[in-house]
Write an enzyme that holds these catalytic residues in place. Structure first.
Site, PDB file in Angstrom:
ATOM      1  N   ASP A  77       0.828  -1.195   0.000  1.00  6.62           N
ATOM      2  CA  ASP A  77       0.000   0.000   0.000  1.00  6.62           C
ATOM      3  C   ASP A  77       0.872   1.257   0.000  1.00  6.62           C
ATOM      4  O   ASP A  77       1.418   1.634   1.035  1.00  6.62           O
ATOM      5  CB  ASP A  77      -0.911   0.000   1.221  1.00  6.62           C
ATOM      6  CG  ASP A  77      -1.949   1.109   1.171  1.00  6.62           C
ATOM      7  OD1 ASP A  77      -1.972   1.857   0.176  1.00  6.62           O
ATOM      8  OD2 ASP A  77      -2.731   1.228   2.125  1.00  6.62           O
ATOM      9  N   ASP A 288      -1.626   5.208  -5.993  1.00  7.85           N
ATOM     10  CA  ASP A 288      -1.883   4.422  -4.793  1.00  7.85           C
ATOM     11  C   ASP A 288      -2.084   2.951  -5.158  1.00  7.85           C
ATOM     12  O   ASP A 288      -3.070   2.601  -5.797  1.00  7.85           O
ATOM     13  CB  ASP A 288      -3.125   4.993  -4.112  1.00  7.85           C
ATOM     14  CG  ASP A 288      -3.489   4.290  -2.824  1.00  7.85           C
ATOM     15  OD1 ASP A 288      -2.763   3.377  -2.414  1.00  7.85           O
ATOM     16  OD2 ASP A 288      -4.513   4.658  -2.233  1.00  7.85           O
TER      17      ASP A 288
END
Length: 420
Positions: A77, A288
């Site tokens: 992440d 992201d």
């Protein structure tokens, strides 16, 4: 091939003449019931309530943690900071859920709880969404929220990441979660001081996201130098002074200078200002890996939707909205025809750099059986005023995060089944 065997077969540790690290790991798509969003609620929302959406696909690596190492599946992440693993102790071993990838602290000689009297356990430390506190055993307790309302909480600990006997093990701070709705941990990869890359002093990493519709859902993840980088197109990241106080700005995110969107030969009439953070931070454009879909602010989303209506409006699924965030959706039976009419989608950045983020039917992602949507949602439904480039628009390309040169690189590739 089981993930553990695949990990061993693809594991590769190399040192270049400059003594820079290049470590490769398999990166695998996994469907999850409620994938962690990567926007911390401390800076994005005013409440901690759940929102009506769930992410469905995660990028997972298997990481060796502890002494001796236990292989832990962790979601990569780039939008969050704190790394954490699912923990349980001896008293809970018989009652744990078998589908969860648990770490057993009692099997590791290098595991250590963070005591309450450490600096990181003092209230008002900005790295956590809620203040840290002392639990009854005088260990430091943390809580960490994500944008979909997901909570991971437990104790802060230090533990070793052991990638190879030839690589010195590093003892890093991470969360040992005892309460979470997820079945995997999180490898926080943003630029915050507690992220994995910051603590491990890794200045470059990259991944190649496989096509989620193929039979082989395994790509590749590099820590350090990537041997393919000579072919990458680079975009300079936007950085912000620590002193800047903007309520909507995530200064630890990877912020890109996006300029526009092109579909086929049509550059959409979107003001470049909507992709750039204003004084409040609204309009920030982040890349992201932890977000499944791409999210756009209202003005940009509306322009994309107008173009989709013009191209394939009659084929849209009437009255359908996926997870309250995306409404450019189609029955699977017409997906191929929809893809042909839409053509290619490009994201445009400064200095004339264009990145192909989807082609034909590949622009669509299956959100439930028989339904496919353009992989773009409305960011206002996340209660944020940001643009987020999710992993659906990172398929079949290398994405490199070069922190030393403050840039992000992109390179077209066939990611499924890549070998180091």
């Amino acid at each position: 091939m089981p993930l553990s065997l695949l990990f061993l077969s693809l594991f590769c540790l190399l040192f270049s003449p400059s003594n820079s690290l290049s470590l490769s790991l398999p990166l695998t798509y996994h469907s999850v019931s409620s994938q962690e969003a990567s926007l911390s609620l401390s800076s994005k929302t005013k409440s901690h309530g759940k929102f009506p959406f769930q992410y469905s696909n995660a990028l997972v690596v298997s990481v060796p943690i502890g002494s001796p190492p236990q292989q832990m599946d962790m979601v990569v992440d780039t939008g969050s900071q704190l790394s954490w693993i699912q923990c349980h102790g001896k008293v809970r071993r018989k009652s744990v859920k078998p589908m969860i990838n648990w770490f057993d602290p009692y099997l590791s000689s290098s595991f250590s709880f963070l005591p309450c009297n450490t600096t990181l356990c003092r209230p008002r430390i900005p790295d956590f969404t809620l203040p840290t506190s002392c639990d009854p055993t005088r260990h430091c307790h943390y809580s960490y929220f994500y944008a979909d309302g997901t909570l991971a909480e437990g104790n802060l600990v230090t533990e070793k990441f052991t990638f190879s006997n030839s690589l010195t093990t590093r003892s890093l701070l991470l969360g040992c979660a005892t309460a979470s709705t997820q079945n995997r941990g999180m490898l926080g990869m943003n630029t915050g001081r507690l992220s994995f890359i910051s603590q491990a002093k890794i200045s470059k990493f990259s991944y190649c996201v496989p096509d989620r519709t193929g039979s082989d859902l395994t790509g590749l993840f590099y820590l350090g130098d990537n041997p393919n980088s000579a072919k990458f197109k680079y975009v300079n990241m936007l950085t912000f002074p620590k002193s800047r106080l903007s309520p909507n700005l995530d200064k630890s995110a990877y912020t890109l200078p996006m300029k526009g969107i092109r579909i086929g030969n049509n550059k959409l009439n979107i003001s470049p200002a909507v992709f750039k953070p204003d004084p409040s931070g609204a309009g920030q454009t982040m890349i992201d890996s932890g977000s499944d879909l791409t999210y756009l602010v209202d003005e940009a989303y509306s322009k994309v939707r107008e173009e989709m209506v013009r191209l394939v409006g009659p084929m849209m699924k009437k009255g359908y909205e996926y997870a309250a965030v995306a409404d450019m959706c189609f029955d699977g039976a017409v997906a191929a025809a929809v893809g042909r009419r839409i053509g290619d989608m490009w994201f445009q950045f400064e200095n004339g750099v264009e990145i192909l983020v989807g082609k034909g039917e590949g622009l669509l992602t299956e959100v439930e059986e028989g339904v496919k949507c353009v992989g773009i949602g409305r960011s206002d439904r996340l209660v944020t005023e940001s643009n987020i480039i999710g992993n659906v628009h990172q398929q079949n390309m290398w994405v490199e995060y070069d922190l030393s040169n403050k840039r992000v690189g992109f390179g077209v590739a066939k990611c499924s089944g890549l070998k180091a």
